[in-house]
Design an enzyme around this catalytic site. Structure first.
Site, mmCIF file in Angstrom:
data_model
loop_
_atom_site.group_PDB
_atom_site.id
_atom_site.type_symbol
_atom_site.label_atom_id
_atom_site.label_comp_id
_atom_site.label_asym_id
_atom_site.label_seq_id
_atom_site.Cartn_x
_atom_site.Cartn_y
_atom_site.Cartn_z
ATOM 1 N N LYS A 54 0.843 -1.200 0.000
ATOM 2 C CA LYS A 54 0.000 0.000 0.000
ATOM 3 C C LYS A 54 0.877 1.248 0.000
ATOM 4 C CE LYS A 54 -3.688 2.119 2.823
ATOM 5 N NZ LYS A 54 -4.570 1.897 4.001
ATOM 6 N N SER A 123 -9.103 2.224 2.617
ATOM 7 C CA SER A 123 -8.101 2.831 1.758
ATOM 8 C C SER A 123 -7.085 1.826 1.223
ATOM 9 C CB SER A 123 -7.364 3.916 2.551
ATOM 10 O OG SER A 123 -6.675 3.329 3.657
ATOM 11 N N SER A 147 -10.214 0.574 6.935
ATOM 12 C CA SER A 147 -9.426 0.673 5.710
ATOM 13 C C SER A 147 -8.940 -0.651 5.151
ATOM 14 C CB SER A 147 -8.211 1.577 5.948
ATOM 15 O OG SER A 147 -8.613 2.847 6.378
#
Length: 404
Positions: A54, A123, A147
């Site tokens: 990420k 996210s 997330s």
């Protein structure tokens, strides 16, 4: 000479070339770096396994851009702690995956592999989609609200959020110092458990007559009708094999905890991104609103929120001393249609506030074939047991649904 590790990297790159135009899960692919790393990978349980990272997490030599123009081109000088741990186990970073802006709400370009007209969540959206599309079997994510749990649920993959403080966030761009937690997304819970063991040595425990508390989540969100059905099918399967099940009921006030989480996150985000807030024209409306709310939150309100958290954590840990896990929906339903929003994280907020480990279990689907994830919440001192119950539950879900 082609080794097993280099072959895995080449297959990942081939699969990425096929899927990326439609899914858009990756910010940057380091093909040459991955090939070189695979050839010299450390011997270990994950030798040669390619993984996604990420893009709030540092990989030495690659930019960490956090989904924001304010971080464009900033090159990391060292690996994040979690990246280093996986390299030590032989795994190979393939590149950086899409994140929402500073791991908050503003969506990136990623699409849901099960239906590109639907959000993959946020996210850790790029990491979840990279695993769900079959490019990599493992990817790194993080969770501050929902997330990681939410994209795992929406994309139909296994997810793990580490308990507060268990895994250092060194090399992560933070949003909320007391809420941020690293985590993993994987193709299934067997591989996820292997990765957790490689990171910190946690051994999965085989469950013996687990005690499971059932949580509907209906006090926090409008739950899609397919979700209670999935939860009930799972409960029956667990009970048939000897698990003790009971309703969580009102033994913890999740509404208060969700509201408290929002207060803590806003206050801490305003401090974490104080420098970025000086450039409001480069921030989304979502993020500007969060930071303003945090600046407007009095210190006394923040301290009161932390006191609520501490009191509730004591109560829930006592509850989890008498039961093994809490089983509930990981999201209100399947991934919503559209790419302009990432779905609500509200069903993760209470547990994230309390710093509890969470595992997301894939396998259920709604009538349209979209994934429905369940979450298991456990005690931070018994992660091995949580993983064991999660693997057991995953196998039961596969039996119920006929999924592989």
């Amino acid at each position: 000479m082609t080794t097993e590790g280099t072959a895995a990297v080449e297959e990942a790159l081939r699969r990425l070339e096929q899927t990326e135009p439609g899914i858009r899960a990756w910010v940057r692919v380091d093909a040459d770096g991955a090939r070189a790393a695979a050839e010299s990978a450390s011997p270990g349980p994950l030798r040669g396994v390619p993984f996604g990272v990420k893009d709030i997490i540092d990989v030495a030599g690659l930019p960490t851009e956090c989904g924001s123009p304010l971080r464009r081109g900033r090159i990391a000088t060292a690996d994040a702690w979690l990246v280093d741990r996986l390299r030590s186990a032989g795994a190979v970073p393939l590149g950086k995956t899409v994140t929402t802006e500073f791991a908050y709400f503003q969506p990136g370009p990623t699409r849901n592999p099960h239906n590109p007209a639907h959000t993959p969540g946020g996210s850790s959206s790029g990491s979840a989609a990279a695993v769900a599309s079959g490019v990599v079997p493992l990817a790194l994510g993080s969770q501050t609200a929902g997330s990681l749990t939410r994209p795992a649920s929406f994309c139909g993959v296994a997810g793990y959020v580490a308990p507060a403080g268990a895994w250092p966030t060194t090399g992560f761009t933070g949003l909320s110092r007391t809420l941020d937690a690293p985590g993993l997304l994987a193709a299934d819970l067997g591989f996820l458990a292997t990765a957790v063991e490689a990171v910190d040595g946690t051994l999965t425990e085989e469950p013996q007559s687990p005690k499971v508390l059932l949580w509907s989540g209906t006090e926090l969100a409008d739950i899609d009708p397919a979700m209670p059905a999935a939860l009930e099918h799972t409960r029956r399967a667990l009970a048939a094999l000897g698990a003790e099940t009971a309703d969580l009921g009102d033994r913890t006030d999740t509404r208060v905890l969700a509201e408290t989480h929002a207060t803590v996150m806003a206050y801490e985000a305003a401090r974490a991104l104080e420098a970025e807030a000086r450039h409001p024209q480069a921030l989304s409306a979502h993020l500007r609103e969060l930071l303003q709310r945090g600046r407007d939150t009095p210190v006394a309100a923040y301290e009161a929120a932390l006191a609520v958290r501490d009191s509730a954590r004591t109560r829930i840990l006592d509850l989890l001393d008498h039961a093994d896990v809490i089983l509930g929906p990981a999201a209100p339903g399947p991934a919503p249609h559209g790419l302009g929003a990432t779905g609500t994280p509200v069903l993760s907020r209470p547990w994230q506030l309390l710093g509890l480990p969470v595992v997301t279990i894939a396998g259920h689907r709604d009538p349209h074939g979209m994934p429905l994830g369940l979450q298991l919440v456990g005690h931070p001192d018994r992660v091995g047991r949580l993983l064991g119950i999660a693997r057991h539950t995953e196998s039961l879900v596969q039996d119920i649904t006929g999924s592989p």
